[in-house]
Design an enzyme around this catalytic site. Sequence first.
Site, short mmCIF file in Angstrom:
data_model
loop_
_atom_site.label_atom_id
_atom_site.label_comp_id
_atom_site.label_asym_id
_atom_site.label_seq_id
_atom_site.Cartn_x
_atom_site.Cartn_y
_atom_site.Cartn_z
N GLY A 92 12.84 21.94 50.61
CA GLY A 92 13.05 22.52 51.93
C GLY A 92 11.75 22.74 52.69
O GLY A 92 11.58 22.28 53.81
N ALA A 93 10.82 23.46 52.06
CA ALA A 93 9.58 23.80 52.74
C ALA A 93 8.62 24.39 51.72
O ALA A 93 9.02 24.72 50.60
CB ALA A 93 9.83 24.81 53.86
N ASN A 101 2.28 26.98 51.61
CA ASN A 101 0.82 26.88 51.53
C ASN A 101 0.15 27.91 52.44
O ASN A 101 0.54 28.08 53.59
CB ASN A 101 0.37 25.50 51.95
CG ASN A 101 1.26 24.41 51.39
OD1 ASN A 101 1.34 24.25 50.19
ND2 ASN A 101 1.97 23.72 52.27
N HIS A 123 11.65 32.71 54.86
CA HIS A 123 11.33 32.62 53.43
C HIS A 123 9.88 32.20 53.22
O HIS A 123 9.13 32.87 52.49
CB HIS A 123 12.28 31.62 52.78
CG HIS A 123 12.05 31.40 51.31
ND1 HIS A 123 12.79 32.04 50.35
CD2 HIS A 123 11.15 30.63 50.65
CE1 HIS A 123 12.36 31.67 49.15
NE2 HIS A 123 11.36 30.81 49.30
N GLU A 124 9.47 31.14 53.87
CA GLU A 124 8.09 30.66 53.66
C GLU A 124 7.09 31.67 54.19
O GLU A 124 6.05 31.92 53.58
CB GLU A 124 7.88 29.29 54.31
CG GLU A 124 8.88 28.21 53.89
CD GLU A 124 9.07 28.07 52.39
OE1 GLU A 124 8.12 28.35 51.63
OE2 GLU A 124 10.19 27.70 51.97
N1 TRP Z 1 7.85 27.09 46.86
C1 TRP Z 1 8.74 26.41 47.75
C2 TRP Z 1 9.69 27.46 48.28
O1 TRP Z 1 10.57 27.91 47.62
C3 TRP Z 1 9.54 25.33 47.17
C4 TRP Z 1 8.89 24.21 46.45
C5 TRP Z 1 8.51 24.14 45.18
C6 TRP Z 1 8.72 22.92 46.91
N2 TRP Z 1 8.11 22.90 44.82
C7 TRP Z 1 8.25 22.13 45.88
C8 TRP Z 1 8.92 22.36 48.15
C9 TRP Z 1 8.04 20.78 46.02
C10 TRP Z 1 8.70 21.02 48.30
C11 TRP Z 1 8.27 20.23 47.25
O2 TRP Z 1 9.55 27.95 49.32
ZN ZN Z 2 10.13 30.04 47.93
#
Ligand code: TRP
Ligand code: ZN
Length: 889
Positions: free
Chosen positions: A271-272, A275, A307-308
């Site tokens: 999804g997203a 970073n 969420h992000e």
């Molecule tokens: N940490 C991200 C979230 O939950 C999700 C995520 C983990 C992700 N690994 C990924 C997104 C790989 C894209 C590709 O918000």
């Molecule tokens: Zn997350």
Amino acid sequence: MDRAAHETSPQPVRLQDYAPPPHLIDSVELTVELGDDWTKVTAILSGRRNPAAGSGPAPIVLDGQDQQLQAVTLDGRRLAESEYQVGAEKLTLPAVDGPFELMIEGRIRPQDNTALEGLYRSGGLYCTQCEAEGFRRITYYPDRPDVMAVFTVRIEADKERFPVLLANGNCVETGELPFGRHFAVWHDPFRKPAYLFAMVAGDLGCVEDSYVTRSGREVTLRIYVDPGNEGRTGHAMESLKRSMRWDEEVYGFEYDLDVFMIVAVSAFNMGAMENKGLNIFNDKFILADPDTATDGDFQRIEGIVAHEYFHNWTGNRITCRDWFQLSLKEGLTVFRDQEFSADMHDRGVKRVSDVRLLRTVQFPEDAGPTAHPVRPDTYIEINNFYTVTVYEKGSEVVRMIHTLLGPDGFRKGMDLYVERHDGQAVTCDDFVAAMEDATGVDLSRFRLWYSQAGTPTVTARWQHDPATRRLDLTLSQATPSTPGQPTKQPMPIPLRTALIGRNGAPLPLRLDGEPDGGGATERVLVLDEAATTVSFVDVPPGAVPSLLRGFSAPVKLDAAWSEEDLAFLAGADDDPFGRWEALQSLSTRALLAMVGALRAGKPAVLDQRVVEAFRASLADDRLEPAFLSELLALPGESLLGQALDVWHVDEVHAARAEARRVIGETLFDGWSALYERLSAAEPAGGADLSTAAMGRRALANAALAYMVASGREEGIRLAVAQARPDGTMTRVMGALVALNDLERPERDAALAAFHDRWQNDPLVLDKWFALKAGSARTDTLDQVKGLLEHPGFSIRIPNRVRALIGGFTAGNPVRFHAADGSGYDFLAEQVLALDAINPQVAARMTQPLVRWRKFDAGRGKAMTDALRRIIHSPTLSKDVYEIASKALA
Ligand code: TRP
Ligand code: ZN
């Protein structure tokens, strides 16, 4: 057990083997020179021995994958090749004791990176995805979240093709270079693990806004998209500002850099990604306008942007010690985004849709061969553990802590968590300890929720004695065994409980032995043993228990409600979730009875009480339209399948279709009046995105779908009119979904018109792919196979794969599970094709095969045959290997 054609099976990583890193990195200076043939990456790492990991010289071991190492310089001296070893996934350097400076030079080919992990090129755009272990594809590095460093990044690229150069933090320098190239230097002052590193280079449009934090700092907000899409970012930007305000108000969390950037990319595995200061999004979760996005899309965008953003504190400022702790950030952040959406819209509706997701996807996972605890203790490929268990059940676990501590206690716990751990990489246990220490509540047994897999069943039986006016409520719990966990211990289960009186009002509660109950009409009972009985006193006859209100624990509830009790609660429960749940349970019982009849070769007849409950709800004008539309949705096929010992796909499908027909036909006048009233309230253009307007559209679409289901021509006529592709997307999609299963030329014409209007807009075309793939018509698999050749389809773009292939395998149970096994063969073929390109997505696509034990012997055999075909591939990734081998174990 089946063996893969692997020489040796991939080895699992175990939580119990965790050891602190021997070396820490304090700062990273990264130079990335983007080139058409090769991209050159130079990393200067300043590190030292980790005092928490012993003393004395220890070899420096770095992770690395898919790159060419060119030179290693240690403390200013270039090492000879004999001084280090390059393995397939590790670089081992000489032992060092004190501080060191290491320079690593290597080169990579982002243009060949189809796995979409690390640095990759998608179209004309370079971008990164480093969670969980993608940074090691960019440079050699201790790629683990407990190594946190300050990053400075210099990007160089051709200026004309890549005018925009971005990385985490603040831009500190830009300039020109020879040969039409340019550079930018970014510095992120916050220490972070490598998984939060990001950079982007490309020709992007930018929309800018700003936000003033509670303490008066101005933050620049930027959303970058492909040129031409700037006009579709408004909703994401507003969502971001609302998230920033909410996090200040509810948790006191302020944003901490001067700029916050979001980049939307079209090739993205999930999804997203959060970073630091530079979120990267699947474009599907940024771009929206009323012509191309449904109300559901708008709400998902708002939730994911939130969420992000929320990860900035729960994930980035405080991160995970190791990947077993993933739910530390994900469960908590999902809880936060769910609460945000509940505050922005309708709390009851939000709860219902979250519970539906949990039950439809997480409960089966918890009951199948890939079941794992919220904090897993072993994995082969960590990418396989970004699951509904870690995310959604993880959120439920946090929600239970919130319920047990109350909102003020929970906030105190969060404050202490941040005070203790800001800037650290910590564990789920540290989180729970902060909650305990801030409130004095003992959560020692509660920790089982993190370590024990499987969904508990809570059984509730009650007895009322009219003479003593006592109601004895007996509660017990049991959790089925899961792979690797044959026996389970009882866990503390918070059960929000009320008693609804005959007049429909909740009763003041008093437990036996209490002087008085203080007038409260709801109690949180905590079932913390295998079984217990609680007694309520002063209970008048006819009271009906309302249990698990708000779905206060992620359990299956087996309660002794009669059909009459359920019909009563469906009209009277003051808890919105309880009301919805009562009607769901009543409908589920009726539908399962219909399935039973069909299995016995008898006609399926819908229990009249369901129709009457629907009629009563339809007539209840105190209900918000959005909530009413949830109330009037029958449980989906996969929920019904799960409720059976054997998921008889054909009978489940037929029973549900018949129930919809009867409800549509019997209440036709009600649906029609409702539809007219709601359509009249819809302003031309339909761009009102208020919660109320979205609710009205949801209900109008539900009414339309029932009218179509009735089989009456009038329903089809209305749907055909609403499907005209010049309407707004919520209405057009509502109509197309209603028509999609029909064997009628009108259905084909409506879909064709939609295709012609939107074939050049990939995100809208995905809706069309999913409709085609999701139709219950018998020609669907042939259609899907044909569409693999559609010019708009590409196996390299995960959104396309999820829409077309996933739309069939995950979104169309009756056709995917065709008795001849054709759906399984198709999926095996696609998984193998995809695995060579993108193992992470291939592993996810394998999921529909893993629960083969839920089906009859013939289907089960065909599903395991498909899994065997997959696992015998000589080049199988460890991603797919892990899922397929667990499924066959
Ligand atoms: N940490 C991200 C979230 O939950 C999700 C995520 C983990 C992700 N690994 C990924 C997104 C790989 C894209 C590709 O918000
Ligand atoms: Zn997350």
